[in-house]
Scaffold this motif. Structure first.
Motif, PDB file in Angstrom:
ATOM      1  N   LEU A  31      34.586  59.106  43.106  1.00  0.00           N
ATOM      2  CA  LEU A  31      34.234  58.159  42.054  1.00  0.00           C
ATOM      3  C   LEU A  31      32.833  57.650  42.353  1.00  0.00           C
ATOM      4  CD1 LEU A  31      34.999  56.265  39.642  1.00  0.00           C
ATOM      5  CD2 LEU A  31      35.682  54.613  41.393  1.00  0.00           C
ATOM      6  N   HIS A  32      31.959  57.715  41.362  1.00  0.00           N
ATOM      7  CA  HIS A  32      30.586  57.224  41.500  1.00  0.00           C
ATOM      8  C   HIS A  32      30.401  56.018  40.593  1.00  0.00           C
ATOM      9  CE1 HIS A  32      29.337  61.069  43.363  1.00  0.00           C
ATOM     10  NE2 HIS A  32      30.207  61.585  42.522  1.00  0.00           N
ATOM     11  N   VAL A  33      29.862  54.941  41.136  1.00  0.00           N
ATOM     12  CA  VAL A  33      29.434  53.783  40.355  1.00  0.00           C
ATOM     13  C   VAL A  33      27.949  53.666  40.663  1.00  0.00           C
ATOM     14  CG1 VAL A  33      29.715  51.319  39.918  1.00  0.00           C
ATOM     15  CG2 VAL A  33      31.690  52.689  40.654  1.00  0.00           C
ATOM     16  N   ARG A  34      27.117  53.973  39.690  1.00  0.00           N
ATOM     17  CA  ARG A  34      25.711  54.171  39.969  1.00  0.00           C
ATOM     18  C   ARG A  34      24.834  53.548  38.897  1.00  0.00           C
ATOM     19  NH1 ARG A  34      24.222  55.779  44.171  1.00  0.00           N
ATOM     20  NH2 ARG A  34      26.236  56.709  44.515  1.00  0.00           N
ATOM     21  N   GLU A  35      23.725  52.937  39.332  1.00  0.00           N
ATOM     22  CA  GLU A  35      22.709  52.485  38.386  1.00  0.00           C
ATOM     23  C   GLU A  35      22.007  53.720  37.837  1.00  0.00           C
ATOM     24  OE1 GLU A  35      18.593  50.057  38.669  1.00  0.00           O
ATOM     25  OE2 GLU A  35      20.357  49.027  39.465  1.00  0.00           O
ATOM     26  N   MET A  36      21.798  53.732  36.551  1.00  0.00           N
ATOM     27  CA  MET A  36      21.153  54.863  35.881  1.00  0.00           C
ATOM     28  C   MET A  36      19.888  54.359  35.197  1.00  0.00           C
ATOM     29  SD  MET A  36      23.698  57.065  36.386  1.00  0.00           S
ATOM     30  CE  MET A  36      23.682  58.431  35.264  1.00  0.00           C
ATOM     31  N   TRP A  37      18.793  55.088  35.355  1.00  0.00           N
ATOM     32  CA  TRP A  37      17.588  54.729  34.608  1.00  0.00           C
ATOM     33  C   TRP A  37      17.520  55.622  33.381  1.00  0.00           C
ATOM     34  CZ3 TRP A  37      13.422  58.084  33.837  1.00  0.00           C
ATOM     35  CH2 TRP A  37      13.397  59.225  34.622  1.00  0.00           C
ATOM     36  N   ILE A  38      16.967  55.073  32.320  1.00  0.00           N
ATOM     37  CA  ILE A  38      16.890  55.792  31.044  1.00  0.00           C
ATOM     38  C   ILE A  38      15.463  56.266  30.854  1.00  0.00           C
ATOM     39  CG2 ILE A  38      17.215  55.626  28.554  1.00  0.00           C
ATOM     40  CD1 ILE A  38      19.232  53.335  29.201  1.00  0.00           C
ATOM     41  N   SER A  39      15.301  57.566  30.695  1.00  0.00           N
ATOM     42  CA  SER A  39      13.978  58.145  30.505  1.00  0.00           C
ATOM     43  C   SER A  39      13.398  57.683  29.169  1.00  0.00           C
ATOM     44  CB  SER A  39      14.060  59.677  30.520  1.00  0.00           C
ATOM     45  OG  SER A  39      12.840  60.235  30.109  1.00  0.00           O
ATOM     46  N   LYS A  58      39.980  55.590  47.453  1.00  0.00           N
ATOM     47  CA  LYS A  58      39.261  54.326  47.646  1.00  0.00           C
ATOM     48  C   LYS A  58      38.830  53.750  46.301  1.00  0.00           C
ATOM     49  CE  LYS A  58      39.444  53.878  52.068  1.00  0.00           C
ATOM     50  NZ  LYS A  58      40.151  52.763  52.684  1.00  0.00           N
ATOM     51  N   GLY A  59      38.555  54.610  45.320  1.00  0.00           N
ATOM     52  CA  GLY A  59      38.230  54.146  43.976  1.00  0.00           C
ATOM     53  C   GLY A  59      39.394  53.402  43.351  1.00  0.00           C
ATOM     54  N   VAL A  60      40.607  53.893  43.571  1.00  0.00           N
ATOM     55  CA  VAL A  60      41.813  53.215  43.069  1.00  0.00           C
ATOM     56  C   VAL A  60      41.961  51.861  43.761  1.00  0.00           C
ATOM     57  CG1 VAL A  60      44.335  53.330  42.967  1.00  0.00           C
ATOM     58  CG2 VAL A  60      42.969  55.354  42.430  1.00  0.00           C
ATOM     59  N   GLU A  61      41.699  51.822  45.069  1.00  0.00           N
ATOM     60  CA  GLU A  61      41.765  50.562  45.806  1.00  0.00           C
ATOM     61  C   GLU A  61      40.742  49.554  45.267  1.00  0.00           C
ATOM     62  OE1 GLU A  61      41.258  49.036  50.409  1.00  0.00           O
ATOM     63  OE2 GLU A  61      41.687  51.154  50.046  1.00  0.00           O
ATOM     64  N   LEU A  62      39.534  50.037  44.990  1.00  0.00           N
ATOM     65  CA  LEU A  62      38.493  49.173  44.412  1.00  0.00           C
ATOM     66  C   LEU A  62      38.935  48.624  43.063  1.00  0.00           C
ATOM     67  CD1 LEU A  62      35.590  47.995  44.428  1.00  0.00           C
ATOM     68  CD2 LEU A  62      34.861  50.137  43.345  1.00  0.00           C
ATOM     69  N   LEU A  66      39.264  44.694  42.257  1.00  0.00           N
ATOM     70  CA  LEU A  66      38.479  44.108  41.169  1.00  0.00           C
ATOM     71  C   LEU A  66      39.387  43.352  40.206  1.00  0.00           C
ATOM     72  CD1 LEU A  66      35.729  43.769  39.825  1.00  0.00           C
ATOM     73  CD2 LEU A  66      36.089  45.963  38.701  1.00  0.00           C
ATOM     74  N   GLY A  67      40.535  43.948  39.879  1.00  0.00           N
ATOM     75  CA  GLY A  67      41.503  43.259  39.023  1.00  0.00           C
ATOM     76  C   GLY A  67      41.999  41.963  39.642  1.00  0.00           C
ATOM     77  N   ASP A  68      42.315  42.012  40.946  1.00  0.00           N
ATOM     78  CA  ASP A  68      42.761  40.808  41.650  1.00  0.00           C
ATOM     79  C   ASP A  68      41.685  39.726  41.625  1.00  0.00           C
ATOM     80  OD1 ASP A  68      45.134  42.100  42.257  1.00  0.00           O
ATOM     81  OD2 ASP A  68      44.591  42.505  44.348  1.00  0.00           O
ATOM     82  N   LEU A  69      40.450  40.119  41.933  1.00  0.00           N
ATOM     83  CA  LEU A  69      39.345  39.169  41.973  1.00  0.00           C
ATOM     84  C   LEU A  69      39.124  38.503  40.615  1.00  0.00           C
ATOM     85  CD1 LEU A  69      36.953  38.002  43.635  1.00  0.00           C
ATOM     86  CD2 LEU A  69      35.602  39.894  42.744  1.00  0.00           C
ATOM     87  N   LEU A  70      39.109  39.306  39.553  1.00  0.00           N
ATOM     88  CA  LEU A  70      38.873  38.758  38.211  1.00  0.00           C
ATOM     89  C   LEU A  70      40.037  37.908  37.727  1.00  0.00           C
ATOM     90  CD1 LEU A  70      37.103  41.808  36.527  1.00  0.00           C
ATOM     91  CD2 LEU A  70      36.062  39.703  37.392  1.00  0.00           C
ATOM     92  N   THR A  71      41.254  38.242  38.152  1.00  0.00           N
ATOM     93  CA  THR A  71      42.418  37.423  37.808  1.00  0.00           C
ATOM     94  C   THR A  71      42.339  36.071  38.520  1.00  0.00           C
ATOM     95  OG1 THR A  71      43.782  39.382  37.430  1.00  0.00           O
ATOM     96  CG2 THR A  71      44.937  37.304  37.838  1.00  0.00           C
ATOM     97  N   GLU A  72      42.030  36.102  39.816  1.00  0.00           N
ATOM     98  CA  GLU A  72      41.912  34.861  40.585  1.00  0.00           C
ATOM     99  C   GLU A  72      40.784  33.980  40.071  1.00  0.00           C
ATOM    100  OE1 GLU A  72      41.670  35.787  44.772  1.00  0.00           O
ATOM    101  OE2 GLU A  72      43.450  37.055  44.630  1.00  0.00           O
ATOM    102  N   ALA A  73      39.725  34.603  39.521  1.00  0.00           N
ATOM    103  CA  ALA A  73      38.606  33.843  38.984  1.00  0.00           C
ATOM    104  C   ALA A  73      38.895  33.312  37.584  1.00  0.00           C
ATOM    105  CB  ALA A  73      37.345  34.718  38.947  1.00  0.00           C
ATOM    106  N   GLY A  74      40.032  33.706  36.998  1.00  0.00           N
ATOM    107  CA  GLY A  74      40.408  33.241  35.668  1.00  0.00           C
ATOM    108  C   GLY A  74      39.787  34.030  34.537  1.00  0.00           C
ATOM    109  N   VAL A  75      39.151  35.142  34.857  1.00  0.00           N
ATOM    110  CA  VAL A  75      38.510  35.973  33.834  1.00  0.00           C
ATOM    111  C   VAL A  75      39.542  36.861  33.149  1.00  0.00           C
ATOM    112  CG1 VAL A  75      36.763  37.761  33.438  1.00  0.00           C
ATOM    113  CG2 VAL A  75      36.330  35.945  35.090  1.00  0.00           C
TER     114      VAL A  75
END
Length: 79
Positions: A31-39, A58-62, A66-75
């Motif tokens: 799994l790649h999570v990457r900043e992309m620049w636009i030509s 590890k992507g599934v773990e992430l 992320l779901g736990d963090l956003l739930t705890e933050a009330g988002v």
């Protein structure tokens, strides 16, 4: 991964996007999570060095963290 889904993108700012995609290398899915620049000339997205590559487990773990963090933050609402 036999049926690798199409990459997904979200706008970061006027010049950059964030791309999420899956690739396979030596029989291992990543799994790649990457900043992309636009030509400015072609409008095509190109990956930068900024980001993270994780094996798919590890992507599934992430995803769960992320779901736990956003739930705890009330988002997100808890299920």
């Amino acid at each position: 991964m036999a049926n690798s889904p199409e990459p997904k993108y979200m706008e970061k700012n006027d010049r950059d996007d964030v791309g999420i995609y899956i690739s396979e290398f030596n029989g291992i899915d990543y799994l790649h999570v990457r900043e992309m620049w636009i030509s400015p000339r072609s409008g095509e997205r190109n990956p930068t060095k900024k980001g993270v590559t994780l094996n798919i487990e590890k992507g599934v773990e992430l995803y769960k963290l992320l779901g736990d963090l956003l739930t705890e933050a009330g988002v997100l609402k808890a299920n």
